[in-house]
Design a protein around this motif. Sequence first.
Motif, PDB file in Angstrom:
ATOM      1  N   ALA A 146      21.800   2.474 -17.185  1.00 12.81           N
ATOM      2  CA  ALA A 146      20.118   1.207 -16.719  1.00 12.81           C
ATOM      3  C   ALA A 146      20.861  -0.011 -17.028  1.00 12.81           C
ATOM      4  O   ALA A 146      20.195  -1.113 -16.105  1.00 12.81           O
ATOM      5  CB  ALA A 146      18.784   2.277 -17.827  1.00 12.81           C
ATOM      6  N   PRO A 147      21.518  -0.802 -18.420  1.00 15.76           N
ATOM      7  CA  PRO A 147      22.017  -1.330 -18.706  1.00 15.76           C
ATOM      8  C   PRO A 147      22.558  -2.504 -17.482  1.00 15.76           C
ATOM      9  O   PRO A 147      22.911  -3.721 -16.984  1.00 15.76           O
ATOM     10  CB  PRO A 147      22.675  -1.825 -19.684  1.00 15.76           C
ATOM     11  N   PHE A 148      23.015  -1.266 -16.401  1.00 17.21           N
ATOM     12  CA  PHE A 148      23.446  -2.187 -15.040  1.00 17.21           C
ATOM     13  C   PHE A 148      22.841  -2.148 -13.585  1.00 17.21           C
ATOM     14  O   PHE A 148      23.254  -2.187 -12.556  1.00 17.21           O
ATOM     15  CB  PHE A 148      25.203  -1.410 -14.345  1.00 17.21           C
ATOM     16  N   PHE A 149      22.251  -1.257 -13.678  1.00 20.28           N
ATOM     17  CA  PHE A 149      20.894  -1.309 -12.567  1.00 20.28           C
ATOM     18  C   PHE A 149      20.384  -2.913 -11.773  1.00 20.28           C
ATOM     19  O   PHE A 149      21.103  -2.539 -11.320  1.00 20.28           O
ATOM     20  CB  PHE A 149      19.838  -0.624 -13.109  1.00 20.28           C
ATOM     21  N   ASP A 150      20.054  -3.522 -13.245  1.00 23.60           N
ATOM     22  CA  ASP A 150      19.719  -5.160 -11.971  1.00 23.60           C
ATOM     23  C   ASP A 150      20.742  -5.387 -11.386  1.00 23.60           C
ATOM     24  O   ASP A 150      20.661  -6.458 -10.787  1.00 23.60           O
ATOM     25  CB  ASP A 150      19.206  -5.721 -12.901  1.00 23.60           C
ATOM     26  N   CYS A 151      22.175  -5.551 -12.684  1.00 21.32           N
ATOM     27  CA  CYS A 151      23.100  -6.821 -11.552  1.00 21.32           C
ATOM     28  C   CYS A 151      23.932  -5.784 -10.317  1.00 21.32           C
ATOM     29  O   CYS A 151      24.427  -6.610  -9.065  1.00 21.32           O
ATOM     30  CB  CYS A 151      24.779  -6.685 -12.337  1.00 21.32           C
ATOM     31  N   MET A 208      11.277   0.944 -10.983  1.00 21.71           N
ATOM     32  CA  MET A 208      10.997   0.332 -11.356  1.00 21.71           C
ATOM     33  C   MET A 208      12.034  -1.412 -11.224  1.00 21.71           C
ATOM     34  O   MET A 208      10.898  -2.107 -11.362  1.00 21.71           O
ATOM     35  CB  MET A 208      11.141   0.204 -12.972  1.00 21.71           C
ATOM     36  N   VAL A 209      12.803  -1.042 -11.866  1.00 18.01           N
ATOM     37  CA  VAL A 209      13.450  -2.612 -11.367  1.00 18.01           C
ATOM     38  C   VAL A 209      13.448  -2.651 -10.069  1.00 18.01           C
ATOM     39  O   VAL A 209      13.761  -4.562  -9.597  1.00 18.01           O
ATOM     40  CB  VAL A 209      15.424  -1.957 -11.438  1.00 18.01           C
ATOM     41  N   THR A 210      14.057  -2.644  -9.008  1.00 19.62           N
ATOM     42  CA  THR A 210      14.279  -2.723  -7.973  1.00 19.62           C
ATOM     43  C   THR A 210      12.113  -3.734  -7.413  1.00 19.62           C
ATOM     44  O   THR A 210      11.990  -4.001  -6.229  1.00 19.62           O
ATOM     45  CB  THR A 210      13.773  -1.429  -6.399  1.00 19.62           C
ATOM     46  N   GLY A 211      11.658  -2.447  -8.091  1.00 17.91           N
ATOM     47  CA  GLY A 211      10.525  -2.966  -8.176  1.00 17.91           C
ATOM     48  C   GLY A 211       9.384  -4.774  -8.182  1.00 17.91           C
ATOM     49  O   GLY A 211       9.479  -5.771  -7.917  1.00 17.91           O
ATOM     50  N   ARG A 212      10.416  -4.800  -9.544  1.00 18.62           N
ATOM     51  CA  ARG A 212      10.688  -6.047 -10.504  1.00 18.62           C
ATOM     52  C   ARG A 212      11.399  -6.931  -9.216  1.00 18.62           C
ATOM     53  O   ARG A 212      10.622  -8.429  -9.304  1.00 18.62           O
ATOM     54  CB  ARG A 212      11.142  -5.773 -11.319  1.00 18.62           C
ATOM     55  N   LEU A 213      12.430  -6.441  -8.500  1.00 18.55           N
ATOM     56  CA  LEU A 213      13.498  -7.866  -8.001  1.00 18.55           C
ATOM     57  C   LEU A 213      12.629  -7.862  -6.404  1.00 18.55           C
ATOM     58  O   LEU A 213      13.143  -8.823  -5.978  1.00 18.55           O
ATOM     59  CB  LEU A 213      14.639  -7.150  -7.813  1.00 18.55           C
ATOM     60  N   GLY A 214      11.750  -7.464  -5.505  1.00 14.78           N
ATOM     61  CA  GLY A 214      10.846  -7.296  -5.229  1.00 14.78           C
ATOM     62  C   GLY A 214      11.188  -6.891  -3.324  1.00 14.78           C
ATOM     63  O   GLY A 214      11.271  -7.170  -2.515  1.00 14.78           O
ATOM     64  N   VAL A 215      12.698  -5.693  -3.479  1.00 11.98           N
ATOM     65  CA  VAL A 215      13.328  -4.798  -2.950  1.00 11.98           C
ATOM     66  C   VAL A 215      12.600  -3.267  -3.247  1.00 11.98           C
ATOM     67  O   VAL A 215      11.861  -2.637  -4.451  1.00 11.98           O
ATOM     68  CB  VAL A 215      14.670  -4.595  -2.922  1.00 11.98           C
ATOM     69  N   GLU A 216      13.086  -2.538  -1.684  1.00 10.63           N
ATOM     70  CA  GLU A 216      12.832  -1.024  -1.984  1.00 10.63           C
ATOM     71  C   GLU A 216      14.353  -0.340  -1.954  1.00 10.63           C
ATOM     72  O   GLU A 216      15.024  -1.041  -1.956  1.00 10.63           O
ATOM     73  CB  GLU A 216      12.551  -0.519  -0.295  1.00 10.63           C
ATOM     74  N   MET A 217      14.094   0.903  -3.538  1.00 11.13           N
ATOM     75  CA  MET A 217      15.255   1.629  -3.157  1.00 11.13           C
ATOM     76  C   MET A 217      15.213   3.445  -2.500  1.00 11.13           C
ATOM     77  O   MET A 217      13.487   3.807  -2.482  1.00 11.13           O
ATOM     78  CB  MET A 217      15.378   1.686  -4.328  1.00 11.13           C
ATOM     79  N   LYS A 218      14.840   3.826  -1.893  1.00  6.17           N
ATOM     80  CA  LYS A 218      15.240   5.223  -1.310  1.00  6.17           C
ATOM     81  C   LYS A 218      16.624   5.696  -1.185  1.00  6.17           C
ATOM     82  O   LYS A 218      17.255   5.580  -1.464  1.00  6.17           O
ATOM     83  CB  LYS A 218      14.492   5.046   0.387  1.00  6.17           C
ATOM     84  N   PRO A 219      16.018   7.425  -2.304  1.00  6.92           N
ATOM     85  CA  PRO A 219      16.932   8.296  -2.408  1.00  6.92           C
ATOM     86  C   PRO A 219      17.736   8.652  -1.090  1.00  6.92           C
ATOM     87  O   PRO A 219      16.638   9.337  -0.234  1.00  6.92           O
ATOM     88  CB  PRO A 219      16.100   9.196  -3.584  1.00  6.92           C
ATOM     89  N   LEU A 220      18.688   8.998  -1.215  1.00  4.28           N
ATOM     90  CA  LEU A 220      19.747   9.776  -0.036  1.00  4.28           C
ATOM     91  C   LEU A 220      20.681  11.215  -0.306  1.00  4.28           C
ATOM     92  O   LEU A 220      20.014  12.138   0.166  1.00  4.28           O
ATOM     93  CB  LEU A 220      20.691   8.786   0.355  1.00  4.28           C
ATOM     94  N   ARG A 238      13.530  -5.266   1.214  1.00  8.38           N
ATOM     95  CA  ARG A 238      11.272  -5.495   1.202  1.00  8.38           C
ATOM     96  C   ARG A 238      11.104  -4.679   0.726  1.00  8.38           C
ATOM     97  O   ARG A 238      11.138  -3.879  -0.594  1.00  8.38           O
ATOM     98  CB  ARG A 238      11.640  -5.208   3.172  1.00  8.38           C
ATOM     99  N   PRO A 239       9.631  -5.526  -0.652  1.00  6.79           N
ATOM    100  CA  PRO A 239       9.075  -4.219  -0.824  1.00  6.79           C
ATOM    101  C   PRO A 239       8.500  -3.357  -0.935  1.00  6.79           C
ATOM    102  O   PRO A 239       8.570  -3.117   0.436  1.00  6.79           O
ATOM    103  CB  PRO A 239       7.654  -5.302  -1.535  1.00  6.79           C
ATOM    104  N   ASP A 240       8.546  -1.983  -1.674  1.00  2.43           N
ATOM    105  CA  ASP A 240       8.072  -0.877  -1.568  1.00  2.43           C
ATOM    106  C   ASP A 240       6.742  -0.496  -1.174  1.00  2.43           C
ATOM    107  O   ASP A 240       6.109  -0.837  -3.028  1.00  2.43           O
ATOM    108  CB  ASP A 240       9.000  -0.056  -3.108  1.00  2.43           C
ATOM    109  N   GLN A 241       6.267  -0.339  -0.302  1.00  2.00           N
ATOM    110  CA  GLN A 241       4.832  -0.344  -0.613  1.00  2.00           C
ATOM    111  C   GLN A 241       3.654   1.239  -0.702  1.00  2.00           C
ATOM    112  O   GLN A 241       2.733   1.660  -1.641  1.00  2.00           O
ATOM    113  CB  GLN A 241       4.036  -0.452   0.982  1.00  2.00           C
ATOM    114  N   GLU A 242       5.225   2.312  -1.552  1.00  6.13           N
ATOM    115  CA  GLU A 242       4.616   3.979  -1.653  1.00  6.13           C
ATOM    116  C   GLU A 242       4.608   3.468  -3.004  1.00  6.13           C
ATOM    117  O   GLU A 242       4.742   3.425  -3.563  1.00  6.13           O
ATOM    118  CB  GLU A 242       5.332   4.465  -1.000  1.00  6.13           C
ATOM    119  N   GLU A 243       3.422   4.362  -3.608  1.00  2.45           N
ATOM    120  CA  GLU A 243       3.312   5.009  -4.291  1.00  2.45           C
ATOM    121  C   GLU A 243       3.604   6.313  -5.346  1.00  2.45           C
ATOM    122  O   GLU A 243       3.785   7.257  -4.622  1.00  2.45           O
ATOM    123  CB  GLU A 243       1.581   5.357  -5.046  1.00  2.45           C
TER     124      GLU A 243
END
Length: 380
Positions: A146-151, A208-220, A238-243
């Motif tokens: 978790a400490p390295f998610f942002d970078c 939560m981190v990608t949402g704060r950074l304004g990008v989207e993450m999709k599990p593969l 791109r921002p994630d619009q899904e709940e």
Amino acid sequence: MQIPDELFEEIVEGTTKLLVPIKSITDKVPPKEPAFFNPKAKLNRDLSIIAYASFLKKFEGPKIFLEGLSGLGSRGLRVANELQVDNVIINDLNPTALKLAEHSAKINNLENVKFSEKEVCRFFSNYSKKGERGSIVDIDPFGSPAPFFDCGIRATMHGGILSTTATDLQVLNGLFQNACKRKYGGIPIRVEYGNEIAIRLVLGCLRMVTGRLGVEMKPLFVESDMHYYRTFVRILNRPDQEENLGYILHCKNCSNRKTALENVKNCDLCGSENKIAGPLWIGKIFEKEFVQEMLNQIPNFSVEKNCEKIITKCLTESDMPATYHTLDEIASSLKTSPPKLEGIISNLKEMGFLASPTVFCPTGFRTNANIKQIIEIFSN
């Protein structure tokens, strides 16, 4: 650095030669000094190679692999040697580990590998600008990623893949709930499917981190083992619009469980109080097309036979509902011996329900039937 023969040994993993400390192979617990190497994590690395190959099959941008916490570089060197990539940059704070990695690169005749000795977030910050980011970014720490998610996210290019390993299993499985909330932003509960909750907490924190950074993450793809949890996600600019953040609600009385966007106190079936896990990821954890391509890639690599069995199960459950049941859990509530897994799955399907085994547990199964319907079928 001189390489004493009595301290180090050359092994082959996949098709890659690696120079490793002999004690990493002979000792029950691999030592961190002079450099850490875990031979039991070969399956982890095999699955990583297959997942990265699946990703690269359709990726058209620059193929750059960034490894933030490399140890002696076993994963990064395998990527450089076994996959078609342009550049591999291996980073670690242990100079001895890097020297061993450099030696292994030479004996494999690798020319597409660079080495870096920096704190992990300083390393990733060097590759956080557009045009310099990695297409594959790997974070494999001791403990929490978790400490390295942002970078790590900032260093992943649009459409790239970020893979992370978590080894703080006691925290994620509910032994230290406050620590989990601090690290991952959510709370686990102690249930039979705790490993799935743990992975969803990791994915929820990433979301939560990608949402704060304004990008989207999709599990593969995700992987659960006795010693670690590993996630592979695609990062999109791109921002994630899904709940897709919510809760798992587990009834203390009847063991009914469901996912929900809101925290619901009482069980839908019996009205008893729910145990509540989250906030966490409640969306899909396997992308079906990606997992199918992983299966297709297996014949191209020298990997453990178990990989095919694991990935096949992941494909089977890729469209199934969240959370799974176990045969022992149901049999215990009925005070009877558990039936065969194939039988209960077959019976559920005959009654019109979805059902599949799960990679998370050898006696586990997924279904869209609720607990009352499952017990009724068990009873017949």
